[in-house]
Design a protein around this motif. Structure first.
Motif, mmCIF file in Angstrom:
data_model
loop_
_atom_site.group_PDB
_atom_site.id
_atom_site.type_symbol
_atom_site.label_atom_id
_atom_site.label_comp_id
_atom_site.label_asym_id
_atom_site.label_seq_id
_atom_site.Cartn_x
_atom_site.Cartn_y
_atom_site.Cartn_z
ATOM 1 N N ASP A 22 38.813 30.496 33.031
ATOM 2 C CA ASP A 22 37.998 30.948 34.091
ATOM 3 C C ASP A 22 37.928 32.490 34.182
ATOM 4 O OD1 ASP A 22 37.551 28.302 34.926
ATOM 5 O OD2 ASP A 22 39.259 28.365 36.401
ATOM 6 N N ILE A 23 38.664 33.301 33.087
ATOM 7 C CA ILE A 23 38.754 34.636 33.300
ATOM 8 C C ILE A 23 37.554 35.348 33.081
ATOM 9 C CG2 ILE A 23 39.263 35.245 30.896
ATOM 10 C CD1 ILE A 23 41.264 37.172 32.067
ATOM 11 N N LYS A 31 34.344 41.983 39.475
ATOM 12 C CA LYS A 31 34.492 43.178 38.919
ATOM 13 C C LYS A 31 35.626 44.122 39.201
ATOM 14 C CE LYS A 31 29.624 42.755 39.104
ATOM 15 N NZ LYS A 31 29.217 41.371 38.570
ATOM 16 N N PRO A 32 36.466 43.623 38.188
ATOM 17 C CA PRO A 32 37.816 44.359 38.315
ATOM 18 C C PRO A 32 37.804 45.890 38.108
ATOM 19 C CG PRO A 32 38.061 42.773 36.791
ATOM 20 C CD PRO A 32 36.742 42.774 37.234
ATOM 21 N N HIS A 33 38.712 46.645 38.327
ATOM 22 C CA HIS A 33 38.903 48.086 37.847
ATOM 23 C C HIS A 33 39.846 47.987 36.788
ATOM 24 C CE1 HIS A 33 37.094 49.365 41.736
ATOM 25 N NE2 HIS A 33 36.131 49.541 40.907
ATOM 26 N N ILE A 53 37.997 40.519 25.847
ATOM 27 C CA ILE A 53 37.382 41.173 26.864
ATOM 28 C C ILE A 53 36.868 42.550 26.098
ATOM 29 C CG2 ILE A 53 38.088 42.754 28.799
ATOM 30 C CD1 ILE A 53 39.970 40.141 29.499
ATOM 31 N N LYS A 54 37.767 43.156 25.178
ATOM 32 C CA LYS A 54 37.358 44.511 24.874
ATOM 33 C C LYS A 54 36.071 44.538 23.796
ATOM 34 C CE LYS A 54 40.272 47.242 26.703
ATOM 35 N NZ LYS A 54 40.147 48.045 27.576
ATOM 36 N N LEU A 55 35.763 43.351 23.295
ATOM 37 C CA LEU A 55 34.632 43.273 22.580
ATOM 38 C C LEU A 55 33.401 42.717 23.411
ATOM 39 C CD1 LEU A 55 36.184 41.110 19.395
ATOM 40 C CD2 LEU A 55 35.507 43.491 19.609
ATOM 41 N N ILE A 59 32.044 44.683 29.877
ATOM 42 C CA ILE A 59 33.475 44.677 30.342
ATOM 43 C C ILE A 59 34.493 45.389 29.541
ATOM 44 C CG2 ILE A 59 33.126 42.693 31.888
ATOM 45 C CD1 ILE A 59 34.582 40.940 30.105
ATOM 46 N N SER A 60 34.029 45.789 28.428
ATOM 47 C CA SER A 60 34.894 46.439 27.371
ATOM 48 C C SER A 60 35.685 47.632 27.752
ATOM 49 C CB SER A 60 34.310 46.808 26.169
ATOM 50 O OG SER A 60 33.282 47.851 26.312
#
Length: 105
Positions: A22-23, A31-33, A53-55, A59-60
């Protein structure tokens, strides 16, 4: 210890995701910081999720703090593309410092 309670008490808005699948929906909705990510997530490796996430273009740039009780994870933490690694157990002051460090870059 419930880290979300401590973070909330320190003025942070917290969204907890229990299921690793679910992440990405949670990231899209909340919309996390910053993301605090454990390495062991119900059959998923947090390092792999961090790399995903980084790819992901939209959101990277979200900073990731990877944490684990496995001391060997620190050696392979760079595979996750996490911005910081914290070994468990850790003092709450260390976590709060790491969060402030990444949020104030």
């Amino acid at each position: 210890m419930e880290y979300s309670t401590v973070l909330t008490a320190n003025g942070y808005q917290v969204e907890t995701v229990v299921n690793a699948t679910d992440i990405f929906d949670a990231i899209d909705a909340f919309k996390p910081h910053l993301i605090l990510l454990d390495t062991f997530l119900n059959g998923y490796d947090g390092r792999t999720i961090g790399k995903m996430i980084k790819l992901t273009k939209d959101i990277s740039r979200i900073p990731i703090i990877l944490c684990s009780a496995d001391s060997h994870i620190a050696d392979t933490g760079y595979h996750s593309a996490a911005d910081l690694f914290i070994s468990k157990p850790f003092e709450l002051d260390k976590l709060l410092y790491a969060i402030e460090l990444l949020l104030n870059k």
